[in-house]
Design a protein around this motif. Structure first.
Motif, PDB file in Angstrom:
ATOM      1  N   GLU A  37       7.677   2.744  19.956  1.00 31.05           N
ATOM      2  CA  GLU A  37       8.021   4.638  21.113  1.00 31.05           C
ATOM      3  C   GLU A  37       9.215   5.150  19.955  1.00 31.05           C
ATOM      4  O   GLU A  37       8.902   6.621  19.623  1.00 31.05           O
ATOM      5  CB  GLU A  37       8.662   4.624  22.287  1.00 31.05           C
ATOM      6  N   ARG A  38       9.898   5.020  19.082  1.00 26.58           N
ATOM      7  CA  ARG A  38      10.971   4.147  18.123  1.00 26.58           C
ATOM      8  C   ARG A  38      10.000   4.931  16.609  1.00 26.58           C
ATOM      9  O   ARG A  38      10.970   5.798  15.730  1.00 26.58           O
ATOM     10  CB  ARG A  38      11.921   3.722  18.087  1.00 26.58           C
ATOM     11  N   GLU A  39       9.415   4.265  16.539  1.00 26.40           N
ATOM     12  CA  GLU A  39       9.112   4.061  14.903  1.00 26.40           C
ATOM     13  C   GLU A  39       7.095   3.329  14.141  1.00 26.40           C
ATOM     14  O   GLU A  39       6.929   2.519  15.362  1.00 26.40           O
ATOM     15  CB  GLU A  39      10.024   3.366  14.200  1.00 26.40           C
ATOM     16  N   ILE A  40       7.508   3.564  12.926  1.00 30.90           N
ATOM     17  CA  ILE A  40       6.157   3.474  12.758  1.00 30.90           C
ATOM     18  C   ILE A  40       6.103   2.129  11.659  1.00 30.90           C
ATOM     19  O   ILE A  40       7.023   3.294  10.132  1.00 30.90           O
ATOM     20  CB  ILE A  40       4.834   3.972  12.731  1.00 30.90           C
ATOM     21  N   VAL A  41       5.443   1.930  11.004  1.00 28.25           N
ATOM     22  CA  VAL A  41       5.459   0.408   9.658  1.00 28.25           C
ATOM     23  C   VAL A  41       4.078   0.507   9.379  1.00 28.25           C
ATOM     24  O   VAL A  41       3.078   0.874   9.713  1.00 28.25           O
ATOM     25  CB  VAL A  41       5.990  -1.202   9.932  1.00 28.25           C
ATOM     26  N   ALA A  42       4.037   1.001   8.125  1.00 30.56           N
ATOM     27  CA  ALA A  42       2.754   1.518   7.582  1.00 30.56           C
ATOM     28  C   ALA A  42       2.450   1.432   6.119  1.00 30.56           C
ATOM     29  O   ALA A  42       3.529   0.914   5.710  1.00 30.56           O
ATOM     30  CB  ALA A  42       2.281   3.053   7.302  1.00 30.56           C
ATOM     31  N   ARG A  43       1.386   0.634   5.398  1.00 36.49           N
ATOM     32  CA  ARG A  43       1.383   0.412   4.131  1.00 36.49           C
ATOM     33  C   ARG A  43       0.392   1.406   3.439  1.00 36.49           C
ATOM     34  O   ARG A  43       0.079   2.038   3.718  1.00 36.49           O
ATOM     35  CB  ARG A  43       0.675  -1.018   3.677  1.00 36.49           C
ATOM     36  N   THR A  44       0.325   1.727   1.508  1.00 32.63           N
ATOM     37  CA  THR A  44       0.035   2.255   0.707  1.00 32.63           C
ATOM     38  C   THR A  44      -1.198   0.960  -0.226  1.00 32.63           C
ATOM     39  O   THR A  44      -0.309   0.394  -0.174  1.00 32.63           O
ATOM     40  CB  THR A  44       0.578   3.079   0.559  1.00 32.63           C
ATOM     41  N   ALA A  45      -1.984   0.900  -0.136  1.00 34.66           N
ATOM     42  CA  ALA A  45      -2.260   0.970  -1.483  1.00 34.66           C
ATOM     43  C   ALA A  45      -1.556   1.126  -3.541  1.00 34.66           C
ATOM     44  O   ALA A  45      -0.692   1.747  -3.392  1.00 34.66           O
ATOM     45  CB  ALA A  45      -3.987   1.263  -1.855  1.00 34.66           C
ATOM     46  N   ALA A  46      -2.083  -0.051  -4.516  1.00 39.93           N
ATOM     47  CA  ALA A  46      -1.160   0.233  -4.977  1.00 39.93           C
ATOM     48  C   ALA A  46      -1.601   1.657  -5.756  1.00 39.93           C
ATOM     49  O   ALA A  46      -3.425   1.856  -5.324  1.00 39.93           O
ATOM     50  CB  ALA A  46      -1.157  -0.783  -5.990  1.00 39.93           C
ATOM     51  N   GLU A  47      -0.587   1.944  -7.195  1.00 46.60           N
ATOM     52  CA  GLU A  47      -1.299   3.053  -8.204  1.00 46.60           C
ATOM     53  C   GLU A  47      -1.790   4.521  -6.996  1.00 46.60           C
ATOM     54  O   GLU A  47      -2.782   4.936  -7.593  1.00 46.60           O
ATOM     55  CB  GLU A  47      -2.585   2.562  -8.647  1.00 46.60           C
ATOM     56  N   LEU A  48      -0.972   4.669  -5.836  1.00 47.82           N
ATOM     57  CA  LEU A  48      -0.560   5.947  -5.819  1.00 47.82           C
ATOM     58  C   LEU A  48      -0.149   6.964  -7.210  1.00 47.82           C
ATOM     59  O   LEU A  48       0.696   6.391  -7.133  1.00 47.82           O
ATOM     60  CB  LEU A  48      -0.515   6.435  -4.499  1.00 47.82           C
ATOM     61  N   PRO A  49      -0.368   8.185  -6.846  1.00 44.96           N
ATOM     62  CA  PRO A  49      -0.333   9.550  -7.569  1.00 44.96           C
ATOM     63  C   PRO A  49       1.513   9.334  -6.595  1.00 44.96           C
ATOM     64  O   PRO A  49       1.051   9.681  -5.367  1.00 44.96           O
ATOM     65  CB  PRO A  49      -1.235  10.315  -8.097  1.00 44.96           C
ATOM     66  N   PRO A  50       2.480   9.956  -7.429  1.00 45.72           N
ATOM     67  CA  PRO A  50       3.928   9.959  -6.826  1.00 45.72           C
ATOM     68  C   PRO A  50       3.469  11.455  -5.576  1.00 45.72           C
ATOM     69  O   PRO A  50       3.523  11.209  -4.591  1.00 45.72           O
ATOM     70  CB  PRO A  50       5.189  10.690  -7.705  1.00 45.72           C
ATOM     71  N   TYR A  51       2.292  12.186  -5.686  1.00 41.78           N
ATOM     72  CA  TYR A  51       1.770  13.228  -4.595  1.00 41.78           C
ATOM     73  C   TYR A  51       1.514  12.552  -3.344  1.00 41.78           C
ATOM     74  O   TYR A  51       1.579  13.363  -1.992  1.00 41.78           O
ATOM     75  CB  TYR A  51       1.399  14.820  -5.617  1.00 41.78           C
ATOM     76  N   LEU A  52       0.797  11.585  -3.499  1.00 41.92           N
ATOM     77  CA  LEU A  52      -0.364  11.149  -2.348  1.00 41.92           C
ATOM     78  C   LEU A  52       0.414  10.196  -1.821  1.00 41.92           C
ATOM     79  O   LEU A  52       0.673   9.958  -0.607  1.00 41.92           O
ATOM     80  CB  LEU A  52      -1.188  10.917  -3.130  1.00 41.92           C
ATOM     81  N   ALA A  53       1.837   9.752  -3.118  1.00 42.93           N
ATOM     82  CA  ALA A  53       2.565   8.990  -2.311  1.00 42.93           C
ATOM     83  C   ALA A  53       3.412   9.763  -0.800  1.00 42.93           C
ATOM     84  O   ALA A  53       4.051   9.179  -0.063  1.00 42.93           O
ATOM     85  CB  ALA A  53       3.357   7.845  -2.527  1.00 42.93           C
ATOM     86  N   LEU A  54       4.500  11.017  -1.896  1.00 48.55           N
ATOM     87  CA  LEU A  54       4.478  11.241  -0.595  1.00 48.55           C
ATOM     88  C   LEU A  54       3.992  12.067   0.528  1.00 48.55           C
ATOM     89  O   LEU A  54       4.115  12.428   1.724  1.00 48.55           O
ATOM     90  CB  LEU A  54       4.776  13.141  -1.389  1.00 48.55           C
ATOM     91  N   GLU A  55       2.520  11.844  -0.076  1.00 50.86           N
ATOM     92  CA  GLU A  55       1.841  12.334   1.576  1.00 50.86           C
ATOM     93  C   GLU A  55       1.471  11.779   2.590  1.00 50.86           C
ATOM     94  O   GLU A  55       1.665  11.292   4.072  1.00 50.86           O
ATOM     95  CB  GLU A  55       0.276  12.553   0.644  1.00 50.86           C
ATOM     96  N   ALA A  56       1.453  10.480   1.801  1.00 52.29           N
ATOM     97  CA  ALA A  56       1.474   8.887   2.585  1.00 52.29           C
ATOM     98  C   ALA A  56       2.777   8.433   3.405  1.00 52.29           C
ATOM     99  O   ALA A  56       3.061   8.520   4.947  1.00 52.29           O
ATOM    100  CB  ALA A  56       1.511   7.672   1.923  1.00 52.29           C
ATOM    101  N   LEU A  57       4.030   9.037   3.185  1.00 52.03           N
ATOM    102  CA  LEU A  57       5.164   9.235   3.749  1.00 52.03           C
ATOM    103  C   LEU A  57       5.106  10.448   5.392  1.00 52.03           C
ATOM    104  O   LEU A  57       5.289   9.972   6.515  1.00 52.03           O
ATOM    105  CB  LEU A  57       6.152   9.445   3.062  1.00 52.03           C
ATOM    106  N   ALA A  58       4.407  11.083   4.819  1.00 55.84           N
ATOM    107  CA  ALA A  58       4.204  12.437   5.718  1.00 55.84           C
ATOM    108  C   ALA A  58       3.537  12.397   6.939  1.00 55.84           C
ATOM    109  O   ALA A  58       4.023  12.639   8.134  1.00 55.84           O
ATOM    110  CB  ALA A  58       3.690  14.031   5.113  1.00 55.84           C
ATOM    111  N   GLN A  59       2.028  11.245   6.333  1.00 53.78           N
ATOM    112  CA  GLN A  59       1.288  11.371   7.266  1.00 53.78           C
ATOM    113  C   GLN A  59       1.197   9.482   8.488  1.00 53.78           C
ATOM    114  O   GLN A  59       1.439   9.809   9.838  1.00 53.78           O
ATOM    115  CB  GLN A  59       0.060  10.693   6.869  1.00 53.78           C
ATOM    116  N   ALA A  60       2.641   8.679   7.672  1.00 53.82           N
ATOM    117  CA  ALA A  60       3.250   7.865   8.788  1.00 53.82           C
ATOM    118  C   ALA A  60       3.623   8.936   9.407  1.00 53.82           C
ATOM    119  O   ALA A  60       3.858   8.246  11.168  1.00 53.82           O
ATOM    120  CB  ALA A  60       4.653   6.975   8.185  1.00 53.82           C
ATOM    121  N   CYS A  61       5.086   9.045   9.215  1.00 55.26           N
ATOM    122  CA  CYS A  61       5.620   9.795  10.685  1.00 55.26           C
ATOM    123  C   CYS A  61       4.809  11.025  11.115  1.00 55.26           C
ATOM    124  O   CYS A  61       4.625  10.755  11.997  1.00 55.26           O
ATOM    125  CB  CYS A  61       6.186  11.623   9.753  1.00 55.26           C
TER     126      CYS A  61
END
Length: 147
Positions: A37-61
């Motif tokens: 209820e309070r948090e999510i922990v997620a993981r990305t793959a390696a070699e994401l461009p920075p804009y897709l890494a930022l997208e991952a942060l937003a998607q987790a939320c």
């Protein structure tokens, strides 16, 4: 040239060969490791461009917020603040921990930490849906099986 315009121009100059035509947001998150209820922990793959890494942060939320409301809300990024500049963001796999710090009837604030380092604060907006969103429910469930 205004300071804002200079800043925007410098960002384009930093990545003159960046190709955003193949932007595929489904590649941002690799797995959901845990979610309560309070948090999510997620993981990305390696070699994401920075804009897709930022997208991952937003998607987790966004996934956390949708799950909190049993997938009966549309979630969207309203703002990002206190983003730490990391030109290498996404080069190696990230562990994202997004913790809900406040919620109203129209939005939610998250503190986002990557690999144990505070990264930003994200404000997510949400609006009710007439029926639960099966696409994001299935996406969430699929990401949970990858952990």
């Amino acid at each position: 040239m205004s300071p804002d315009a200079r800043h925007a121009a410098s960002r384009v100059e930093d990545a003159p060969d960046a190709d955003f035509s193949a932007f595929d947001p489904t590649m941002a998150l690799d797995a959901v490791v845990s979610c309560d209820e309070r948090e999510i922990v997620a993981r990305t793959a390696a070699e994401l461009p920075p804009y897709l890494a930022l997208e991952a942060l937003a998607q987790a939320c966004g996934l956390h917020l949708r799950r909190r409301h049993d997938f009966a809300v549309r979630a969207f990024l309203a703002s990002v603040s206190d983003l730490v500049h990391d030109p290498g963001l996404g080069r190696s796999p990230l562990t994202i921990r997004a913790t809900l710090v406040a919620e109203t009837s129209a939005g939610a604030a998250y503190d986002v930490v990557t690999d144990g380092v505070p990264t930003c604060r994200m404000l997510m907006g949400h609006t009710p849906l007439a029926s639960p969103d099966t696409f994001f429910r299935q996406r969430f469930e699929a990401l949970c099986t990858r952990s």
